[in-house]
Design a protein around this motif. Structure first.
Motif, mmCIF file in Angstrom:
data_model
loop_
_atom_site.group_PDB
_atom_site.id
_atom_site.type_symbol
_atom_site.label_atom_id
_atom_site.label_comp_id
_atom_site.label_asym_id
_atom_site.label_seq_id
_atom_site.Cartn_x
_atom_site.Cartn_y
_atom_site.Cartn_z
ATOM 1 N N LYS A 115 0.873 -1.235 0.057
ATOM 2 C CA LYS A 115 0.095 0.070 -0.003
ATOM 3 C C LYS A 115 0.853 1.246 0.014
ATOM 4 O O LYS A 115 2.083 1.030 0.449
ATOM 5 N N ALA A 116 0.362 2.278 -0.555
ATOM 6 C CA ALA A 116 1.225 3.748 -0.500
ATOM 7 C C ALA A 116 0.077 4.799 -0.050
ATOM 8 O O ALA A 116 -0.803 4.748 -0.153
ATOM 9 N N LYS A 117 0.930 5.828 0.371
ATOM 10 C CA LYS A 117 0.413 7.127 0.567
ATOM 11 C C LYS A 117 1.142 8.095 0.234
ATOM 12 O O LYS A 117 2.202 8.174 0.107
ATOM 13 N N ILE A 118 0.408 9.123 -0.511
ATOM 14 C CA ILE A 118 1.398 10.358 -1.001
ATOM 15 C C ILE A 118 1.048 11.446 -0.319
ATOM 16 O O ILE A 118 0.090 11.943 -0.007
ATOM 17 N N ASN A 119 2.268 12.042 0.113
ATOM 18 C CA ASN A 119 2.374 13.075 0.990
ATOM 19 C C ASN A 119 1.288 13.010 2.046
ATOM 20 O O ASN A 119 0.839 14.095 2.468
ATOM 21 N N GLY A 120 1.067 11.830 2.575
ATOM 22 C CA GLY A 120 0.443 11.768 3.853
ATOM 23 C C GLY A 120 -1.041 11.975 3.913
ATOM 24 O O GLY A 120 -2.006 11.950 4.765
ATOM 25 N N ALA A 121 -1.564 12.379 2.455
ATOM 26 C CA ALA A 121 -3.040 12.775 2.412
ATOM 27 C C ALA A 121 -3.902 11.255 2.080
ATOM 28 O O ALA A 121 -3.107 10.416 1.439
ATOM 29 N N ASP A 122 -5.116 11.480 2.307
ATOM 30 C CA ASP A 122 -5.957 10.155 1.977
ATOM 31 C C ASP A 122 -6.552 10.180 0.539
ATOM 32 O O ASP A 122 -7.521 11.227 0.835
ATOM 33 N N TYR A 123 -6.339 9.695 -0.160
ATOM 34 C CA TYR A 123 -6.971 9.781 -1.580
ATOM 35 C C TYR A 123 -7.698 8.570 -1.874
ATOM 36 O O TYR A 123 -7.855 8.137 -2.858
ATOM 37 N N GLY A 124 -8.229 7.710 -0.816
ATOM 38 C CA GLY A 124 -8.556 6.327 -1.105
ATOM 39 C C GLY A 124 -7.417 5.541 -1.222
ATOM 40 O O GLY A 124 -6.454 5.683 -0.582
ATOM 41 N N GLU A 125 -7.699 4.225 -1.931
ATOM 42 C CA GLU A 125 -6.580 3.305 -1.821
ATOM 43 C C GLU A 125 -5.655 3.492 -2.741
ATOM 44 O O GLU A 125 -6.287 3.484 -4.055
ATOM 45 N N ILE A 126 -4.535 3.350 -2.585
ATOM 46 C CA ILE A 126 -3.285 3.387 -3.423
ATOM 47 C C ILE A 126 -2.413 2.416 -3.156
ATOM 48 O O ILE A 126 -2.143 2.081 -2.059
ATOM 49 N N LEU A 127 -2.014 1.740 -4.335
ATOM 50 C CA LEU A 127 -1.246 0.432 -4.357
ATOM 51 C C LEU A 127 -0.077 0.835 -4.970
ATOM 52 O O LEU A 127 -0.047 1.390 -6.198
ATOM 53 N N LEU A 128 1.043 0.132 -4.418
ATOM 54 C CA LEU A 128 2.343 0.327 -5.235
ATOM 55 C C LEU A 128 2.362 -0.896 -6.234
ATOM 56 O O LEU A 128 2.196 -2.152 -5.931
#
Length: 113
Positions: free
Chosen positions: A17-30
């Motif tokens: 799993k990944a998070k971009i800049n600590g914001a919650d954008y829904g689910e982000i996968l590497l």
């Protein structure tokens, strides 16, 4: 999009799993990872600036036995279809480089098993 055959370093498939800049954008996968780049996939459309720097937190799958780590990366391409978004990044640095290297090594081992 660049084909993996044209890449300088081999990309390894991932399910982290990944998070971009600590914001919650829904689910982000590497989606995949190499020493020099990665591809992320989001379940929602995310508007990102090309050639901008982002901090990406990577949370490896539990079976990897590796703690989370951060990457500083520059966005190279964005492909969105309204329902999901894929992002290509060039990795600039990893503050916890040993965890990053261990995860790439784990993915390489898993790909060869």
């Amino acid at each position: 999009m660049m084909l993996s055959e044209n890449r300088k370093n081999k990309r390894y498939r991932s399910i982290a799993k990944a998070k971009i800049n600590g914001a919650d954008y829904g689910e982000i996968l590497l989606k995949d990872l190499s020493i020099t780049g990665c591809c992320l996939e989001s379940t929602v459309y995310i508007d990102m600036n090309p050639n901008a720097r982002y901090k990406i937190e990577i949370i490896p799958e539990a079976t990897a036995g590796i703690g989370k780590f951060e990457l500083i990366a520059e966005s190279k391409w964005i492909h969105g279809d309204g329902y999901s978004t894929e992002f290509g990044f060039s990795i600039l640095e990893s503050p916890k480089g040993k965890l990053f290297q261990r995860y790439v090594d784990y993915l390489a081992w898993r790909a060869e098993s």
